[in-house]
Design a protein around this motif. Structure first.
Motif, PDB file in Angstrom:
ATOM      1  N   ARG A   1      37.057   6.634   5.198  1.00  0.00           N
ATOM      2  CA  ARG A   1      37.361   5.460   5.982  1.00  0.00           C
ATOM      3  C   ARG A   1      38.164   5.927   7.177  1.00  0.00           C
ATOM      4  O   ARG A   1      39.276   6.390   7.026  1.00  0.00           O
ATOM      5  N   TRP A   2      37.608   5.760   8.312  1.00  0.00           N
ATOM      6  CA  TRP A   2      38.227   6.363   9.476  1.00  0.00           C
ATOM      7  C   TRP A   2      38.934   5.311  10.306  1.00  0.00           C
ATOM      8  O   TRP A   2      38.297   4.464  10.895  1.00  0.00           O
ATOM      9  N   ALA A   3      40.237   5.360  10.297  1.00  0.00           N
ATOM     10  CA  ALA A   3      40.976   4.472  11.177  1.00  0.00           C
ATOM     11  C   ALA A   3      41.215   5.246  12.455  1.00  0.00           C
ATOM     12  O   ALA A   3      41.979   6.185  12.481  1.00  0.00           O
ATOM     13  N   PRO A   4      40.579   4.902  13.516  1.00  0.00           N
ATOM     14  CA  PRO A   4      40.448   5.809  14.647  1.00  0.00           C
ATOM     15  C   PRO A   4      41.705   5.995  15.474  1.00  0.00           C
ATOM     16  O   PRO A   4      41.955   7.045  15.986  1.00  0.00           O
ATOM     17  N   THR A   5      42.451   4.979  15.599  1.00  0.00           N
ATOM     18  CA  THR A   5      43.439   5.015  16.661  1.00  0.00           C
ATOM     19  C   THR A   5      44.845   4.915  16.114  1.00  0.00           C
ATOM     20  O   THR A   5      45.074   4.328  15.098  1.00  0.00           O
TER      21      THR A   5
ATOM     22  N   THR B   1      48.362   3.216  16.480  1.00  0.00           N
ATOM     23  CA  THR B   1      49.081   2.195  17.228  1.00  0.00           C
ATOM     24  C   THR B   1      50.293   2.932  17.773  1.00  0.00           C
ATOM     25  O   THR B   1      50.506   4.076  17.445  1.00  0.00           O
ATOM     26  N   ARG B   2      51.082   2.294  18.561  1.00  0.00           N
ATOM     27  CA  ARG B   2      52.210   3.028  19.116  1.00  0.00           C
ATOM     28  C   ARG B   2      53.402   2.998  18.180  1.00  0.00           C
ATOM     29  O   ARG B   2      54.498   3.230  18.575  1.00  0.00           O
ATOM     30  N   SER B   3      53.163   2.699  16.921  1.00  0.00           N
ATOM     31  CA  SER B   3      54.315   2.635  16.028  1.00  0.00           C
ATOM     32  C   SER B   3      54.853   4.035  15.818  1.00  0.00           C
ATOM     33  O   SER B   3      54.114   4.989  15.667  1.00  0.00           O
TER      34      SER B   3
ATOM     35  N   TRP C   1      48.817   4.986  12.100  1.00  0.00           N
ATOM     36  CA  TRP C   1      47.985   4.014  11.418  1.00  0.00           C
ATOM     37  C   TRP C   1      47.461   4.585  10.120  1.00  0.00           C
ATOM     38  O   TRP C   1      46.359   5.081  10.037  1.00  0.00           O
TER      39      TRP C   1
ATOM     40  N   GLN D   1      53.491   1.353   7.753  1.00  0.00           N
ATOM     41  CA  GLN D   1      54.244   1.363   8.997  1.00  0.00           C
ATOM     42  C   GLN D   1      55.698   1.084   8.693  1.00  0.00           C
ATOM     43  O   GLN D   1      56.020   0.146   7.963  1.00  0.00           O
TER      44      GLN D   1
ATOM     45  N   GLN E   1      59.296   0.356  10.613  1.00  0.00           N
ATOM     46  CA  GLN E   1      59.768   0.005  11.928  1.00  0.00           C
ATOM     47  C   GLN E   1      61.253  -0.314  11.903  1.00  0.00           C
ATOM     48  O   GLN E   1      61.745  -0.928  10.962  1.00  0.00           O
TER      49      GLN E   1
ATOM     50  N   ASP F   1      49.472  -1.634   3.722  1.00  0.00           N
ATOM     51  CA  ASP F   1      48.226  -2.325   3.408  1.00  0.00           C
ATOM     52  C   ASP F   1      47.870  -2.049   1.956  1.00  0.00           C
ATOM     53  O   ASP F   1      47.558  -0.915   1.605  1.00  0.00           O
TER      54      ASP F   1
ATOM     55  N   VAL G   1      49.032  -7.448   2.133  1.00  0.00           N
ATOM     56  CA  VAL G   1      49.965  -6.633   2.914  1.00  0.00           C
ATOM     57  C   VAL G   1      51.367  -6.808   2.337  1.00  0.00           C
ATOM     58  O   VAL G   1      51.859  -7.922   2.187  1.00  0.00           O
TER      59      VAL G   1
END
Lengths: 132, 151
Positions: B33-37, B39-41, B46, B50, B52, B63, B130
């Motif tokens: 399962r490829w989560a491509p990007t 986030t700027r966290s 990703w 996360q 924060q 998740d 979540v």
């Protein structure tokens, strides 16, 4: 080789790669489009599909079945560290065989998991023939 | 000097991002399962997890689709937040498997929180798959505004 006719195959989401490569302003604001993981099972009566869609509420989910394809699309709200409210998309499409009775398809979203039941038409269900 | 310092920073940041991506793949969250990007966290990218720093609190989001509250082990000890979750693969009986990507997984992560937190003030809730954990920082760790006087 499965003994049941494969009632569902997957259409590779061809646009996927392009979506990710493109970095225009709109795309950045919207966030990426992700492909959710799915499980697909089949028995004599129906096809069963599970998709992981964490963070998705039922009103943000669209399950569309048209003539030969099934598309699951959902929006998930997302807050970036700088406090920006944005969203990203889960999307995946499948080719659905005509064996599926579109009128009897049911969908349920619970705990971030979508459960889709796609019953087959009565006529095509596998049945044992009794031998006298 | 062939490179400016900025280039080194960029190069190391890319390597660091790459290392985190690989870590994520290996931590068992799910092959295929490829989560491509990213986030700027900051923190963990990703991977479905996360962490924060919101100023007054630390907020952990994970998740965990298809997981029930009882299957989650969450603890806070000495400023370290630990999360243990296991999801067993569900294969309904009597069905053939066409595709099984969701699989089962085990998640075991520990986060040592940089600033002192108040162990009495922790909230955790599970919604739509979540998990959100909010830990309040101790009063001495809360951010404070410093006023600038003309001098």
């Amino acid at each position: 080789m499965s003994k049941n006719t494969e009632a569902m195959t997957q259409v590779e989401n061809v646009g996927q790669g392009r979506d990710l490569g493109r970095r225009d302003a709109e795309q950045l604001e919207r966030g990426p489009t992700l492909t959710p993981a799915v499980d697909i099972f089949e028995n004599d009566d129906q096809v069963l599909l599970f998709a992981d869609l964490p963070g998705v509420k039922p009103d943000a989910l669209n399950v569309v079945l048209d003539e030969d394809s099934l598309t699951v699309e959902a929006r998930r709200p997302w807050k970036t560290p700088d406090g920006q409210e944005t969203w990203f998309t889960y999307r995946r499409s499948f080719v659905v065989s005509p064996h599926i009775d579109a009128n009897k398809v049911s969908a349920r979203l619970e705990n971030g998991v979508l459960r889709l039941e796609l019953p087959k038409h009565e006529a095509v269900r596998r049945r044992r023939i009794p031998v006298s | 000097m062939m490179f400016r310092f900025q280039d080194f920073d960029d190069a190391f940041r890319l390597l660091d991002d790459f290392r985190r991506e690989v870590d994520r793949l290996y931590e068992g969250y799910g092959w295929g399962r490829w989560a491509p990007t990213r986030t700027r966290s900051y923190g963990y990218g990703w991977s479905g997890i996360q962490l924060q720093d919101t100023g007054n609190t630390y907020e952990l989001k994970a998740d965990l689709p298809g997981v029930r509250e009882n299957d989650i082990e969450l603890s806070l000890e000495n400023n370290t937040l630990t999360l243990n979750v296991e999801r067993a693969p569900e294969v309904p009986e009597g069905y053939t498997v066409h595709r099984q990507e969701r699989g089962g997984w085990k998640l075991a992560r520990s986060f040592t929180l940089p600033a002192k937190v108040d162990p009495e003030k922790v909230r955790a809730s599970l919604t739509d798959g979540v998990l959100t954990v909010t830990v309040e920082k101790a009063p001495e760790s809360q951010p404070r505004r410093i006023s600038v006087t003309r001098g």
